[in-house]
Design a protein around this motif. Structure first.
Motif, mmCIF file in Angstrom:
data_model
loop_
_atom_site.group_PDB
_atom_site.id
_atom_site.type_symbol
_atom_site.label_atom_id
_atom_site.label_comp_id
_atom_site.label_asym_id
_atom_site.label_seq_id
_atom_site.Cartn_x
_atom_site.Cartn_y
_atom_site.Cartn_z
ATOM 1 N N ARG A 190 -81.420 -80.090 -55.260
ATOM 2 C CA ARG A 190 -81.682 -79.058 -54.390
ATOM 3 C C ARG A 190 -80.133 -78.408 -53.685
ATOM 4 O O ARG A 190 -80.158 -77.269 -53.550
ATOM 5 C CB ARG A 190 -82.275 -79.720 -53.177
ATOM 6 C CG ARG A 190 -82.558 -78.973 -51.918
ATOM 7 C CD ARG A 190 -83.314 -79.603 -50.783
ATOM 8 N NE ARG A 190 -83.111 -78.807 -49.708
ATOM 9 C CZ ARG A 190 -82.193 -78.755 -48.699
ATOM 10 N NH1 ARG A 190 -81.252 -79.528 -48.737
ATOM 11 N NH2 ARG A 190 -82.228 -78.090 -47.667
ATOM 12 N N TYR A 198 -86.300 -75.591 -47.054
ATOM 13 C CA TYR A 198 -87.150 -76.257 -48.177
ATOM 14 C C TYR A 198 -86.689 -77.470 -48.353
ATOM 15 O O TYR A 198 -85.363 -77.683 -48.504
ATOM 16 C CB TYR A 198 -87.198 -75.375 -49.544
ATOM 17 C CG TYR A 198 -88.049 -74.249 -49.291
ATOM 18 C CD1 TYR A 198 -89.247 -73.969 -49.208
ATOM 19 C CD2 TYR A 198 -87.148 -72.962 -49.097
ATOM 20 C CE1 TYR A 198 -90.076 -73.001 -49.048
ATOM 21 C CE2 TYR A 198 -88.069 -71.598 -48.861
ATOM 22 C CZ TYR A 198 -89.356 -71.786 -49.038
ATOM 23 O OH TYR A 198 -90.093 -70.503 -48.620
ATOM 24 N N LYS A 199 -87.336 -78.520 -48.291
ATOM 25 C CA LYS A 199 -86.841 -79.862 -48.256
ATOM 26 C C LYS A 199 -86.602 -80.622 -49.552
ATOM 27 O O LYS A 199 -86.015 -81.550 -49.536
ATOM 28 C CB LYS A 199 -87.497 -80.784 -47.145
ATOM 29 C CG LYS A 199 -87.559 -80.128 -45.826
ATOM 30 C CD LYS A 199 -86.046 -80.191 -45.532
ATOM 31 C CE LYS A 199 -86.248 -79.535 -44.119
ATOM 32 N NZ LYS A 199 -84.553 -79.110 -43.574
ATOM 33 N N THR A 200 -87.421 -80.056 -50.516
ATOM 34 C CA THR A 200 -87.212 -80.689 -51.997
ATOM 35 C C THR A 200 -86.672 -79.643 -52.877
ATOM 36 O O THR A 200 -86.932 -78.313 -52.653
ATOM 37 C CB THR A 200 -88.361 -81.209 -52.518
ATOM 38 O OG1 THR A 200 -89.530 -80.145 -52.576
ATOM 39 C CG2 THR A 200 -89.013 -82.264 -51.442
ATOM 40 N N GLU A 245 -84.810 -89.705 -54.113
ATOM 41 C CA GLU A 245 -84.382 -88.916 -52.919
ATOM 42 C C GLU A 245 -82.908 -88.274 -53.266
ATOM 43 O O GLU A 245 -82.588 -87.283 -53.085
ATOM 44 C CB GLU A 245 -84.420 -89.689 -51.954
ATOM 45 C CG GLU A 245 -85.913 -89.596 -51.399
ATOM 46 C CD GLU A 245 -86.135 -90.473 -50.110
ATOM 47 O OE1 GLU A 245 -85.091 -91.182 -49.671
ATOM 48 O OE2 GLU A 245 -87.033 -90.755 -49.466
ATOM 49 N N ASP A 270 -82.655 -72.729 -47.155
ATOM 50 C CA ASP A 270 -82.212 -74.171 -46.587
ATOM 51 C C ASP A 270 -83.273 -74.819 -46.136
ATOM 52 O O ASP A 270 -83.216 -76.124 -46.179
ATOM 53 C CB ASP A 270 -80.985 -73.844 -45.706
ATOM 54 C CG ASP A 270 -80.267 -75.517 -45.302
ATOM 55 O OD1 ASP A 270 -80.338 -76.353 -46.239
ATOM 56 O OD2 ASP A 270 -80.216 -75.754 -44.131
#
Length: 135
Positions: free
Chosen positions: A44, A62-64, A37, A60
């Motif tokens: 990222r 998009y989490k990965t 993570e 922004d």
């Protein structure tokens, strides 16, 4: 160089917790997940920091890093293909007309060819000559 490219291709690790073979304890599972993570977060944000402010707000969500990179890749590869098709169409549709100066029209054709070459496509010289004679 930073060994972060794996975050563009890999999904988050799935770690089996327990006492069986191939399984790890809770602390190790937590460490593996946290390490992934943290790396994904860094990569990222490296990508987002390279974008213009107006694009930052769009991407922004998009989490990965993988999801972000995939979205950018689809957007700009499609746009790039559209630009190439547009340049080829301009070249193939170019015609010389009697009402305009030959020099002006030759310069216009040269600009179209330069645009095609700038897009990374190549045109043989014999094709260019044959295409300009069709007019």
């Amino acid at each position: 160089m930073l060994n972060l490219a794996k975050y563009l291709n890999e999904d988050p690790p799935v770690v089996a917790v327990g006492d069986g073979e191939g399984e790890v304890d809770d602390l190790t599972a937590f460490s593996i997940t946290q390490a992934w993570e943290q790396g994904d977060f860094l990569y990222r944000n490296y990508i987002l920091n390279g974008l213009h402010d107006s694009l930052y707000r769009v991407y922004d969500v998009y989490k990965t890093a993988k999801a972000l990179w995939t979205a950018l890749d689809h957007k700009y590869k499609a746009e790039d293909a559209g630009t190439k098709m547009h340049m080829v169409a301009k070249f193939l549709n170019f015609t010389m007309v009697d009402s305009r100066s030959i020099v002006t029209q030759a310069e216009e054709l040269q600009l179209i060819i330069h645009g095609i070459l700038a897009e990374g496509m190549t045109i043989s010289e014999s094709f260019q000559v044959a295409a300009s004679r069709k007019s």
